[in-house]
Design a protein around this motif. Structure first.
Motif: not given
Length: 438
Positions: A147-166
């Motif tokens: 549960q919290n792994a998904k929430a943490f992933g969503e947080y990172l995904g939103r925060r770095y959505r616009k950056y060149p990330i892998v």
């Protein structure tokens, strides 16, 4: 002159950071414009955790100038990354709760990601080191649930959505049970939800393993990553030659580190050096990899003279200029002179007995039959089988991976084989054979 031009390009050229995609043939990565992307990574695992902004600037500028394209770094770092603060006194989570990220800590991560982008670098971001979801060893503690792994992933995904990330999941741990698997799947789901699926995702396993061992059927994984370990006995070409089904790009994300104790036993087996780093790089690229990651034992931990991990012995600012890193830039520039993404492993090009010893020679040929490249780790006399090349006349040269010099050896008629004697031999006298059709 060829040597001089190659060196200058290595010293000043910066790639344009971009979102990455998987090629139509599933063999390599390319940018959104379709340009093949050469993954030349550096393991900077503790970058967000250990360096202040001035130090991060110095590190990133150095890696960009040497031709690196990807920086691999961990948000919840290995070296007590939950409890030991960064240089500004911030830890990443409030109460070690993945659902409560500390804004001050992530503003520093933001700075590093933005600085990397300005230098043309892509950040391969590990949300967490593996001890936070599977404390088989290390500091821990385990803090993740599905549960919290998904929430943490969503947080990172939103925060770095616009950056060149892998995104790189895992962090040097096995998948040992169903809960481990559910945590990784949930984090991948969260990342994709947060960033809208904009960024590629892979998995960094423990030593002598590939993500394919755990996630060959996962719908979220875009390319595979292996860790081939810190021993001169490692044979990373074997990972690339596996018949992956389904086919996906593959690369060695943690090979032999320069200045690392061989087999973790410096008193018995000594230390690995730039030759060990070069050998794994050329073995990898000529066995079907979509790129390669270099590592330096002092740099991943940013060793500064205190608390060395596994016998680190060189200050990281000095280790920046150990020879292997610059030679990785030479390696990238060498392959980018050709359509490297069309190379196919072809061991029949080695026309002699070739046992899998440290002197093992690897070779690849282009799909159009006009290029053959072979790597001779010990520079021994060899015979190259040219019968698969489709032109009557061929041009031969030797590339020195230590200093990027090119030694032209002239043109010759394609009579099916060619004997080659490099100008030096022995450990550390590796050479790259290039046979081009005219």
């Amino acid at each position: 002159m060829k040597h001089l031009v190659l060196y200058i390009l290595t010293a000043i050229w910066l790639p344009a950071a971009a979102q990455l995609k998987v090629s139509p043939d599933k063999r390599y990565l390319h940018t959104s414009t379709g340009k093949p992307f050469f993954w030349l990574g550096d393991t900077a695992w503790e970058l967000f955790h250990k360096l202040d902004r001035r130090e991060a600037d110095r590190y990133l500028r150095d890696r960009a100038s040497k031709g690196f394209t990807v920086i691999q770094a961990v948000v919840l770092a290995e070296l007590d990354g939950l409890s030991t603060p960064n240089p500004y006194g911030d830890t990443p989570l409030i109460d070690n709760d993945p659902a409560k990220p500390n804004e001050s800590y992530f503003k520093h991560v933001d700075y590093v990601v933005q600085r990397a982008e300005s230098l043309g670098l892509i950040v391969a971001m590990l949300p967490s080191w593996g001890d936070k979801w599977n404390k088989a060893w290390g500091q821990g503690p385990e803090i993740f649930t599905p549960q919290n792994a998904k929430a943490f992933g969503e947080y990172l995904g939103r925060r770095y959505r616009k950056y060149p990330i892998v995104w790189v999941l895992g962090g040097d741990r096995h998948i040992e049970n169903a809960e481990d698997r559910h945590i990784i799947h949930a984090m991948a789901e969260g990342l994709k939800s947060g960033d809208g699926g904009r960024h590629l995702i892979t998995f960094h396993p423990t030593g002598a393993r590939s993500s394919y061992d755990y996630f060959k059927d996962a719908t979220w994984i875009d390319f595979h990553m292996s860790q081939t370990g810190h021993s001169q006995d490692s044979r990373n070409y074997r990972f690339n030659r596996r018949n992956l089904s389904p086919v996906l790009p593959h690369l060695d994300g943690e090979p032999r580190y320069e200045d690392h104790p061989n087999k973790f036993k410096p008193g018995e087996f000594g230390w690995m050096d730039d030759f060990d780093a070069r050998q794994t790089a050329y073995w990898s690229m000529l066995s079907g990899a979509c790129g390669h990651t270099y590592g330096n034992h002092n740099i991943w931990q940013f060793y500064n003279g205190s608390k060395p991990v596994s016998w680190a012995r060189t200050h990281w600012t000095v280790a920046l200029d150990q020879p292997g890193a610059r030679q990785m830039g030479f390696m990238r520039r060498f392959f980018e002179q050709y359509n490297w993404q069309s190379l196919q492993p072809n061991q029949s090009a080695i026309g002699k007995d070739n046992p899998e010893t440290p002197e093992y020679e690897v070779a690849a040929t282009s799909a159009d039959g006009r290029l053959l490249i072979a790597y001779l780790p010990y520079g021994r006399k060899t015979t190259i089988n040219t019968s698969m090349l489709k032109t009557v006349k061929l041009k031969l040269s030797l590339f020195n991976p230590r200093d990027a010099q090119i030694l032209p050896l002239g043109e010759f008629k394609n009579e099916g084989s060619k004997s080659i004697v490099p100008p030096s031999e022995g450990r550390g006298s590796d050479w790259v054979v290039v046979v081009e059709g005219l």
